[in-house]
Design an enzyme around this catalytic site. Structure first.
Site, PDB file in Angstrom:
ATOM      1  N   GLY A  13      62.184  18.745  21.069  1.00 49.96           N
ATOM      2  CA  GLY A  13      61.631  17.461  21.474  1.00 49.96           C
ATOM      3  C   GLY A  13      61.221  17.533  22.937  1.00 49.96           C
ATOM      4  N   ALA A  15      62.799  16.684  25.670  1.00 49.60           N
ATOM      5  CA  ALA A  15      63.827  17.223  26.571  1.00 49.60           C
ATOM      6  C   ALA A  15      63.901  18.747  26.496  1.00 49.60           C
ATOM      7  CB  ALA A  15      65.188  16.607  26.248  1.00 49.60           C
ATOM      8  N   LEU A  44      57.760  10.850  17.425  1.00 47.40           N
ATOM      9  CA  LEU A  44      57.551   9.543  16.793  1.00 47.40           C
ATOM     10  C   LEU A  44      57.367   8.413  17.791  1.00 47.40           C
ATOM     11  CD1 LEU A  44      60.300   9.764  14.014  1.00 47.40           C
ATOM     12  CD2 LEU A  44      57.842  10.198  13.754  1.00 47.40           C
ATOM     13  N   GLU A 111      56.581  -4.134  27.881  1.00 43.84           N
ATOM     14  CA  GLU A 111      57.428  -4.249  26.688  1.00 43.84           C
ATOM     15  C   GLU A 111      58.645  -5.093  27.028  1.00 43.84           C
ATOM     16  OE1 GLU A 111      58.224  -0.442  24.939  1.00 43.84           O
ATOM     17  OE2 GLU A 111      56.111   0.038  24.676  1.00 43.84           O
ATOM     18  N   HIS A 225      66.555  -1.342  16.458  1.00 40.70           N
ATOM     19  CA  HIS A 225      65.223  -1.811  16.881  1.00 40.70           C
ATOM     20  C   HIS A 225      64.840  -3.033  16.050  1.00 40.70           C
ATOM     21  CE1 HIS A 225      60.962  -1.873  17.862  1.00 40.70           C
ATOM     22  NE2 HIS A 225      61.182  -0.954  18.789  1.00 40.70           N
ATOM     23  N   ARG A 267      66.136  -5.661  23.213  1.00 39.43           N
ATOM     24  CA  ARG A 267      66.102  -5.335  21.784  1.00 39.43           C
ATOM     25  C   ARG A 267      67.311  -5.866  21.009  1.00 39.43           C
ATOM     26  NH1 ARG A 267      63.785   0.901  22.037  1.00 39.43           N
ATOM     27  NH2 ARG A 267      61.630   0.305  22.421  1.00 39.43           N
ATOM     28  N   HIS A 328      67.707   2.797  15.531  1.00 38.65           N
ATOM     29  CA  HIS A 328      66.582   3.411  16.248  1.00 38.65           C
ATOM     30  C   HIS A 328      67.000   4.445  17.286  1.00 38.65           C
ATOM     31  CE1 HIS A 328      62.637   3.772  18.023  1.00 38.65           C
ATOM     32  NE2 HIS A 328      63.064   3.332  19.193  1.00 38.65           N
ATOM     33  N   ARG A 363      69.397   0.258  25.528  1.00 44.48           N
ATOM     34  CA  ARG A 363      68.293   0.916  26.239  1.00 44.48           C
ATOM     35  C   ARG A 363      67.117  -0.018  26.484  1.00 44.48           C
ATOM     36  NH1 ARG A 363      63.657   3.440  24.698  1.00 44.48           N
ATOM     37  NH2 ARG A 363      64.163   3.672  22.477  1.00 44.48           N
TER      38      ARG A 363
END
Length: 433
Positions: A13, A15, A44, A111, A225, A267, A328, A363
């Site tokens: 990914g 990282a 994703l 967001e 999420h 969230r 999520h 998060r």
């Protein structure tokens, strides 16, 4: 089989690949992933990457992150995240990531729980574009080897010093000897019935840490999420409807077409309100309405979401999108310091498998890719500066050959059992594909 590298990185990914690219090019690096290179949560990611707009935005970026995390964050880690955000975005641009622009300047969106527009994006496919650019750069590097279809089943260690990993590829066991190991193996979504993650993301790194007495932290901090596409009989992972849809004005409505929540709250708050509304209205989902925006704008701004919803029979330019919360992200993980070092010498952890403390209990939107970039780069820099002084300690291979199937099953059982212990009421949500 025994193989020898300077650095072993587990996970392809953002990282894992970014760490590899920030390592010195005279080091021999092995990147392994148990699936295909692109099968990672980074790929994703839709919405984008948060970044401090300028020096004046640093304090407010930090405060937004702390507030979303219920002030349970590691404040120093959050400050590092904000301070180093811009330089990492600039590095991605140098690697060829084409973020959306307006009149030549980066375009920013907003967001949930961000007080201003500070999120750079590649339409609604930011993760895809970032991981593709990183992988293209990885393939150019002669010092980096990539093994797909290779599953880490344990680490090699001498006392509290990590010196490699034990992996399986095509049924064959590899003993990978290395001076450093960096775990970037992702989160835990594959353990849940309803998740936006790939099913292959099953908490392997966490299980291996638990097995080896490596410190972990906040395993009960699991993010739900608010807006995954609702389907009566989902096949595999739930399709995510990016928070950016709400950031661009999308409204959450109940079956009576009434709004019931401020869509840009954190969230966890929005997810809770949706669950309450579903219970109140006896419906398994609520609606996300963005139809009041021009159709041409929606198709251009959210091409991936538009196409995927259309496949499922929903035209987002005309129809309300049925959504419901789903697992999520994982805020807990292997405990690390500001350079991604774990409690075991020569072992690092980055990305969702780690717990830097940046996210606290919840998060902030679009901080996940940023965290992966900032701390994997810091880990790579520390490895670069210390590897010449590290002697390789070769752990003795087990006398009895490992049974790969048994070891992989054992890791999964360890992860499932631990999360059943820590999340209590969500037990019924565990164990999916």
């Amino acid at each position: 089989m025994n193989v020898y590298f300077d650095v072993l990185i587990v996970g392809t990914g953002a990282a894992g690949m970014y760490a590899a690219l920030n390592l010195r090019q005279d080091l021999k690096v092995l990147l392994i992933t148990k699936a295909e290179a692109a099968e990672c949560n980074s790929y994703l990611a839709q919405g984008g990457i948060a970044v401090a707009r300028d020096e004046n935005d640093l304090d407010s970026f930090v405060e937004d992150t702390l507030k979303a995390g219920k002030y349970e964050n590691n404040v120093e880690a959050v400050k590092v995240l904000a301070r180093e955000s811009r330089e990492n975005i600039n590095q991605l641009i140098r690697y060829g990531v084409e973020f959306d622009r307006e009149h030549g300047d980066l375009q920013y969106t907003r967001e949930g729980a961000h007080r201003i527009n500070r999120i750079v994006h590649c339409k609604d496919q930011t993760g895809k574009k970032v991981t593709e650019a990183l992988y293209k750069e990885v393939k150019r590097r002669r010092n980096i080897t990539v093994f797909e279809g290779t599953c880490l089943i344990d680490i090699l260690r001498v006392g509290n010093t990590c010196c490699g990993g034990i992996a399986v590829k095509n049924g064959e066991v590899f003993f990978i000897h290395s001076k450093f190991v960096l775990l970037a193996s992702g989160g835990i979504g594959g353990l849940f019935k309803n998740s936006t993650n790939y099913c292959s993301v099953t908490g392997d790194g966490i299980a291996i840490a638990l097995k080896n007495g490596i410190k972990v932290k906040n395993l009960n901090y699991i993010q739900i999420h608010p807006t995954a596409f609702y389907e009566e009989a989902p096949n595999g992972r739930r399709f995510l409807i990016s928070e950016a849809v709400r950031g661009e004005g999308g409204k959450l409505i109940n079956k009576n077409k009434e709004r019931f929540v401020d869509e840009l709250l954190p969230r966890d708050v929005v997810s809770k309100k949706i669950f309450e509304e579903e219970e109140k209205t006896h419906m398994p989902y609520v609606g996300l309405d963005i139809t009041f925006k021009p159709a041409a704008y929606l198709v251009k701004r959210f091409p991936g979401i538009y196409r995927e919803c259309l496949k499922k029979g929903v035209d987002i330019t005309r129809n309300v999108i049925p959504v419901t919360p789903a697992q999520h992200y994982f805020m807990g993980g292997i405990e690390v310091d500001l350079y991604a070092q774990t409690s075991m010498k020569n072992l690092f952890a980055c990305g969702e498998v780690s717990c830097t403390g940046v996210h606290g209990a919840n998060r902030l939107a679009s901080n996940s890719l940023l965290e992966a970039l900032v701390f994997s780069r810091r880990a790579a820099k520390l490895i670069n500066s210390t590897i010449d002084f590290v002697n390789r300690l070769d752990a003795k291979a087990p006398d009895i050959p490992l049974n790969p199937d048994i070891e992989q099953k054992r890791n999964r059982e360890i992860a499932i059992q631990k999360f059943k212990e820590v999340i209590g009421g969500l037990k019924s949500e565990l164990v999916s594909c």
